[in-house]
Design a protein around this motif. Structure first.
Motif, PDB file in Angstrom:
ATOM      1  N   TYR A  22       0.700  -0.798   0.065  1.00  0.00           N
ATOM      2  CA  TYR A  22       0.401   0.350  -0.096  1.00  0.00           C
ATOM      3  C   TYR A  22       0.668   1.274   0.003  1.00  0.00           C
ATOM      4  O   TYR A  22       0.766   2.505  -0.598  1.00  0.00           O
ATOM      5  CB  TYR A  22      -0.941  -0.639   1.312  1.00  0.00           C
TER       6      TYR A  22
ATOM      7  N   GLU B 136      -4.334  16.208  -2.267  1.00  0.00           N
ATOM      8  CA  GLU B 136      -3.794  15.337  -2.828  1.00  0.00           C
ATOM      9  C   GLU B 136      -5.432  16.260  -4.476  1.00  0.00           C
ATOM     10  O   GLU B 136      -5.229  15.870  -5.655  1.00  0.00           O
ATOM     11  CB  GLU B 136      -4.404  14.761  -3.012  1.00  0.00           C
ATOM     12  N   LEU B 137      -6.351  16.593  -4.213  1.00  0.00           N
ATOM     13  CA  LEU B 137      -7.530  17.216  -4.443  1.00  0.00           C
ATOM     14  C   LEU B 137      -6.882  18.665  -5.947  1.00  0.00           C
ATOM     15  O   LEU B 137      -7.303  18.517  -7.070  1.00  0.00           O
ATOM     16  CB  LEU B 137      -8.363  17.509  -3.900  1.00  0.00           C
TER      17      LEU B 137
ATOM     18  N   VAL C 175      -4.700  16.592  -8.548  1.00  0.00           N
ATOM     19  CA  VAL C 175      -6.266  16.301  -9.692  1.00  0.00           C
ATOM     20  C   VAL C 175      -6.467  17.276 -10.540  1.00  0.00           C
ATOM     21  O   VAL C 175      -6.758  17.448 -12.359  1.00  0.00           O
ATOM     22  CB  VAL C 175      -6.690  15.257  -8.816  1.00  0.00           C
ATOM     23  N   PHE C 176      -7.245  17.409  -9.415  1.00  0.00           N
ATOM     24  CA  PHE C 176      -7.852  19.095 -10.494  1.00  0.00           C
ATOM     25  C   PHE C 176      -6.518  20.640 -10.935  1.00  0.00           C
ATOM     26  O   PHE C 176      -7.367  21.177 -11.836  1.00  0.00           O
ATOM     27  CB  PHE C 176      -9.407  19.344  -9.515  1.00  0.00           C
TER      28      PHE C 176
ATOM     29  N   LEU D 266      -5.519  15.494   2.053  1.00  0.00           N
ATOM     30  CA  LEU D 266      -6.687  15.329   0.846  1.00  0.00           C
ATOM     31  C   LEU D 266      -7.185  16.086   0.347  1.00  0.00           C
ATOM     32  O   LEU D 266      -6.852  16.988  -1.059  1.00  0.00           O
ATOM     33  CB  LEU D 266      -8.148  14.988   1.713  1.00  0.00           C
TER      34      LEU D 266
ATOM     35  N   ARG E 159     -12.878  23.899 -19.606  1.00  0.00           N
ATOM     36  CA  ARG E 159     -12.210  24.662 -18.923  1.00  0.00           C
ATOM     37  C   ARG E 159     -11.118  25.423 -19.646  1.00  0.00           C
ATOM     38  O   ARG E 159     -11.125  26.973 -18.801  1.00  0.00           O
ATOM     39  CB  ARG E 159     -10.827  23.615 -17.951  1.00  0.00           C
TER      40      ARG E 159
ATOM     41  N   ALA F 297      -6.218  18.416 -14.187  1.00  0.00           N
ATOM     42  CA  ALA F 297      -7.079  18.424 -14.801  1.00  0.00           C
ATOM     43  C   ALA F 297      -7.775  19.900 -15.579  1.00  0.00           C
ATOM     44  O   ALA F 297      -8.155  19.988 -16.438  1.00  0.00           O
ATOM     45  CB  ALA F 297      -7.895  17.915 -14.145  1.00  0.00           C
ATOM     46  N   LEU F 298      -7.276  20.866 -14.492  1.00  0.00           N
ATOM     47  CA  LEU F 298      -8.010  22.355 -15.137  1.00  0.00           C
ATOM     48  C   LEU F 298      -7.386  23.042 -16.052  1.00  0.00           C
ATOM     49  O   LEU F 298      -7.079  23.663 -16.668  1.00  0.00           O
ATOM     50  CB  LEU F 298      -8.600  23.555 -14.498  1.00  0.00           C
ATOM     51  N   PHE F 299      -5.509  22.683 -15.466  1.00  0.00           N
ATOM     52  CA  PHE F 299      -4.512  24.102 -15.571  1.00  0.00           C
ATOM     53  C   PHE F 299      -3.479  23.767 -16.671  1.00  0.00           C
ATOM     54  O   PHE F 299      -2.499  24.069 -17.285  1.00  0.00           O
ATOM     55  CB  PHE F 299      -3.888  24.515 -14.720  1.00  0.00           C
TER      56      PHE F 299
ATOM     57  N   ILE G   9     -13.246  19.506 -18.322  1.00  0.00           N
ATOM     58  CA  ILE G   9     -12.042  19.595 -19.120  1.00  0.00           C
ATOM     59  C   ILE G   9     -12.118  20.631 -20.275  1.00  0.00           C
ATOM     60  O   ILE G   9     -11.352  21.101 -20.642  1.00  0.00           O
ATOM     61  CB  ILE G   9     -11.562  18.096 -19.320  1.00  0.00           C
TER      62      ILE G   9
ATOM     63  N   LEU H 125     -10.703  10.114  -0.653  1.00  0.00           N
ATOM     64  CA  LEU H 125     -10.365  11.008  -2.065  1.00  0.00           C
ATOM     65  C   LEU H 125     -11.497  10.543  -3.014  1.00  0.00           C
ATOM     66  O   LEU H 125     -11.334  11.874  -3.842  1.00  0.00           O
ATOM     67  CB  LEU H 125      -9.077   9.960  -1.928  1.00  0.00           C
TER      68      LEU H 125
END
Lengths: 488, 465
Positions: free
Chosen positions: A184, A461-462, A465-466, A458, B180, A469-471, B177, B20
């Motif tokens: 893990y 990590e969020l 991820v975003f 958290l 965006r 995804a966004l930039f 996406i 998460l």
């Protein structure tokens, strides 16, 4: 298959899942198949090249071991492997050189240029790794590998196949024998590293590339601080591009239970060029140190010879990067910077024997870091400009005018990245700097991250991820940028 | 006991991962809510809702682009045929979309008849920097907007996978996406877009799948429950000035598009569904701008013959059938019918598809050039052909008057710029080509006199830069 492609993001989980589902004894065969598939995505024909390199070095190591370090075998191996590398990498440059020389004697050699040789991705990396292994066997530092398929995996292990780190047999080959249990810890650490690597590549490096490309592709139109800004962002781009690749490689390998070496250690916080080279592309620097610099005599044969050895190593390192004089000049310049540092230190000690600078003082460290960064950055211009002449043009343009107003009238936002994305880029660079400061202090950033509170993790990590995804620069709107070091 | 402890500790380890994942999905959903552009996608959302909740049952579908949506009125066909028709169409839908929409229709209803529209613009390759790209590759956005509101199914997954290469999967699978970049439109934070989208999505009409306050076009079109785009808009004079951009002599039906048409045919054959190809009629101004419409017609006819599918191209319909249909008052623009045009065309459509194939041939000419040749001399409108720099540093627009029999007319063209005195076009050629400086707005008055009977046809066409 690029690390920043969806193809890879689908490929990696499949490899990891199947890997842990298979019996431990045959896992390396699965990794070998996955690695060959990975490499075949560029050009399946070049699988023959990697296979050839594997066969030659595998047989050579066995011969060397059985014939008590045969020099002939060693020499033959070097000739074949380096010959292949030189053929693919340097033939176009040599043909161009030959054409130029022949043209001095009015001999038309334009037909020489019609030879079209495509450089196989990663050839410089897997060739050096294989040679390193053979030398280690020859020196008796490691034993020859008898299992051909396991050795083939050592040469072609996909996370580090096309852009390093250039692993040593002692580290990687031995890990291929141990049974990797599904852990893990390894998975979550690996995922974090892959995420961070992607962030470096698609949020920072590829965005910075827009500014760099705008200026360097229109060098005649930009002067003064425009060129300085582009040079600054190129330093950021190449670092995040290559470091991002290395971090993804490390993370991917970690998910398979294999620990690759660190290839970077906060190089831009170095306080000298010498320190910089101990923190930048560590696997290559140590390879050249162990297999070229030390055999040349290293620093054991006097100061002059040390400087000469360093010059040779850096010139070769430059040429390893690319078949052009500008790369060699870049290498030599880095060597000269180090010589300059040595001279300054020597002169300082001679002229001001009683004034020993306090290296722990913040201002001293800041000055040393800034000075070193500016020097690397100037050298990077040679690397990016695409030739000595364009590089000279860039230097001339940079110092021809002083135009600080570009920061106030919005001109700086006309270089391909608007105000908002520039703000995002700068915040991202700040995050990179914070992480690198921790690394520079010797802190294991991943350990420290997982020691934080769950809520913090958290959120981080969020955001990762975003943020990607966004930039990130990917998808229909962007030309997906290949990793810079793939071309080497 | 040991085993239970080990399970508990393993489970505890995965709690943060679970949290998460849940958070990623939740934030992703929120971003979809905020970003999804309902100016475009609102119609797809309503379309799918109506389709899945259509309580009358469906046995006949017309599949295709906006031409199906606007031109074929399913209610008229249902009334005439006694079958249940549905317009299974969304704007500019490429053929892979048609294929998966057909499969979805067959999953939900017992479909017996399929009418597949073959509008040239969705079948021919796009021209990008001198190379030709299949429409399925160049028009991904027309497909991916459809998939957002389909019911989760293998068909939906396959549809998504067919839309683009692996590298486009983020945009295909994660709607926010795609949009965006809108966050920073025009270099500033586009809060207005988000505010508007969120306000509109809280509107009761939107929540109930009614018409939204985000107009589809000019606020006078509404999507009916049977997939028909009902409109009362009429085609104004400004629509009769076109800039032709499709040359059908050079742009062919793409290979991938062809492959999907073949898949549709074989799917229908396998499932015992009657398949018919058709092209709804357009204003001649539009069809003639394709340079060689017959070249495209021949490609579709050949494909139809290969697949043994009946094909009706209503652009080749005899003038007596089209005369009353293709009129400005029946059209939204030169390509689409409004409610009145759709009613008339749907009646003709039923007459043709319900007749014996041999008899149906009598409704058509053999080619588009024959259709033009056999029609009464008519002036259809104007093409803006090109712009050239003039001596004053401005631009002249080169125009051509479009007629099926240009030699049958003599022209008199007057330019009436707003606020400036009117003047006659001086360089008017016999073929009706002329130019004028394009600064500001105004009107072009064309008087075309039929040389044979002396009748005068007048067109008043506004222009703007």
């Amino acid at each position: 298959m690029l690390f920043n492609s969806i193809h890879f993001l689908l490929f990696l989980p499949i490899v990891v899942i199947v890997f842990y589902c298979l019996p431990a004894k045959v896992r390396y065969l699965w990794l070998l198949a996955a690695s060959y598939y990975f490499y075949a995505q560029w050009n399946p024909v070049y699988l023959l090249l990697i296979l050839g390199c594997t066969v030659v070095t595998y047989v050579s190591a066995l011969l060397i071991e059985s014939r008590s370090r045969s020099k002939a075998v060693m020499a033959g191996t070097l000739i074949i492997t380096l010959g292949a590398l030189c053929y693919y990498k340097y033939t176009p440059m040599l043909l161009h050189l030959a054409e130029t020389v022949l043209s001095w004697f009015r001999i038309d050699a334009s037909r020489l240029q019609t030879m079209d040789i495509l450089l196989p991705v990663g050839i410089s990396f897997f060739t050096l790794q294989s040679i390193g292994y053979v030398i280690d066997v020859w020196r008796g530092d490691t034993k020859a590998e008898y299992n051909f398929f396991r050795f083939a995996l050592f040469v072609s292990f996909f996370p580090q196949l096309v852009a390093g780190p250039i692993e040593r047999s002692k580290n990687l080959l031995s890990q291929l024998y141990s049974v990797q249990k599904l852990s893990y810890e390894n998975i979550r650490r690996g995922l974090l590293l892959v995420g961070y690597g992607l962030f470096l590549k698609v949020v920072i490096a590829d965005r910075a590339a827009m500014i760099v490309n705008t200026v360097f592709e229109g060098l005649s139109e930009y002067t003064g601080l425009y060129v300085a800004i582009a040079a600054f962002f190129f330093a950021i781009q190449i670092y995040c591009d290559f470091y991002g690749y290395s971090v993804i490689a490390k993370g991917s390998a970690l998910m398979l239970g294999i620990r690759l070496m660190d290839n970077f250690n906060a190089p831009y916080f170095s306080q000298s060029i010498k320190e910089y080279w101990s923190r930048w592309h560590i696997s290559l620097s140590t390879w050249f140190r162990d297999y070229l610099y030390i055999p040349l005599g290293g620093n054991r044969k006097g100061k002059r010879r040390t400087q000469l050895n360093r010059l040779i190593v850096f010139a070769v390192s430059g040429l390893w990067h690319g078949a052009a004089l500008s790369y060699m000049a870049w290498g030599i310049l880095n060597a000269l910077f180090q010589t300059g540092e040595d001279i300054c230190k020597w002169l300082g000690a001679k002229w001001f024997p009683n004034r020993v600078p306090d290296k722990n003082r913040f201002s001293s460290r800041l000055f040393a870091t800034l000075r070193s960064f500016i020097l690397f950055d100037l050298a990077w211009i040679l690397f990016r400009a695409g030739g000595i002449r364009p590089a000279l043009l860039a230097f001339r343009s940079m110092f021809s005018t002083f135009n600080p107003f570009i920061f106030f009238d919005g001109s700086v936002f006309t270089l391909g990245v608007d105000k908002n994305y520039m703000a995002i880029l700068m915040v991202s660079i700040l995050i990179l700097a914070i992480v690198d400061i921790q690394k520079y202090k010797g802190i294991d950033v991943v350990d420290r991250f997982f020691a934080q509170s769950p809520a913090f993790r958290l959120i981080a990590e969020l955001s990762l991820v975003f943020g990607i995804a966004l930039f990130g620069c990917y998808g229909e709107m962007y030309d997906v940028q290949q990793f810079i070091y793939f071309q080497f | 006991m040991m085993c239970s402890n080990s399970f508990t500790s393993s489970f505890k380890k995965f709690i943060p991962v679970l949290i998460l994942v849940i958070l990623i999905i939740t934030v992703g959903k929120c971003l979809n809510y905020v970003y999804l552009d309902d100016y475009i996608d609102g119609s797809a959302r309503n379309f799918w809702h109506n389709f899945y909740h259509y309580d009358r049952g469906i046995d006949s579908i017309c599949i295709g682009s906006s031409h199906v949506q606007c031109d074929v009125d399913p209610q008229v066909l249902t009334d005439l045929s006694g079958r249940e028709f549905y317009d299974m169409s969304t704007s500019a839908l490429p053929q892979n979309g048609c294929y998966y929409l057909l499969r979805e229709a067959c999953r939900e209803y017992d479909i017996k008849h399929v009418y597949l529209e073959m509008f040239y613009a969705v079948n021919i390759c796009s021209e990008e920097d001198g190379t030709y790209v299949d429409r399925i590759e160049s028009g991904r956005n027309f497909n991916w907007r459809n998939t957002d509101y389909m019911k989760p199914s293998l068909n939906r997954l396959l549809y998504k996978l067919s839309i683009g290469p692996v590298e486009n999967y983020p945009e295909i699978f994660v709607p926010f996406i795609r949009y965006r970049s809108q966050l920073f439109d025009d270099g500033h934070f586009n809060y207005e877009l988000i505010r508007h989208a969120m306000r509109a999505k809280r509107d009761p009409s939107y929540l109930n799948y009614g018409e939204t306050d985000m107009p589809l076009r000019d606020g006078e079109m509404r999507l009916l429950k049977n997939g028909f785009q009902d409109s009362t808009i009429t085609c104004g004079p400004d629509k009769f000035t076109l800039y032709p951009n499709v040359d059908l002599t050079r742009r062919k039906i793409g290979d991938t598009t062809k492959k999907y048409i073949e898949k549709i045919a074989s799917f229908c054959k396998r499932n015992d569904i009657e398949l018919t190809f058709f092209i709804s009629p357009m204003h001649r101004l539009q069809t003639m701008s394709t340079v060689d419409y017959d070249a495209y017609h021949a490609q579709v006819a050949e494909l139809a013959a290969e697949l043994d599918v009946p094909f009706y191209d209503f652009n080749l319909a005899r003038e007596e059938y089209l005369r009353e249909i293709i009129r400005p008052e029946n059209m939204i623009d030169p390509e689409h019918f409004n409610r009145y045009g759709a009613e008339k065309f749907s009646t003709l459509f039923w007459q043709v598809i319900s007749s014996d194939p041999a008899e149906a041939r009598n409704y058509f000419y053999n080619s588009f050039s024959e259709a033009l040749e056999q029609s009464e001399p008519e002036v259809y409108g104007l093409w803006g052909l090109d712009f050239v720099e003039n001596q004053d540093g401005g631009y002249d627009r080169i125009n051509r008057i479009v007629s099926n029999h240009p030699e049958a007319f003599s022209y008199d063209v007057t330019i009436l710029p707003d606020g400036i005195e009117a003047y006659a076009a001086e360089d008017l050629s016999a073929e009706g080509t002329f130019s004028f400086p394009l600064n500001g707005t105004g009107t072009i008055l064309i008087k075309a006199q039929n040389k044979e009977n002396g009748s005068i046809r007048e067109l008043e066409l506004p222009y703007k830069p």
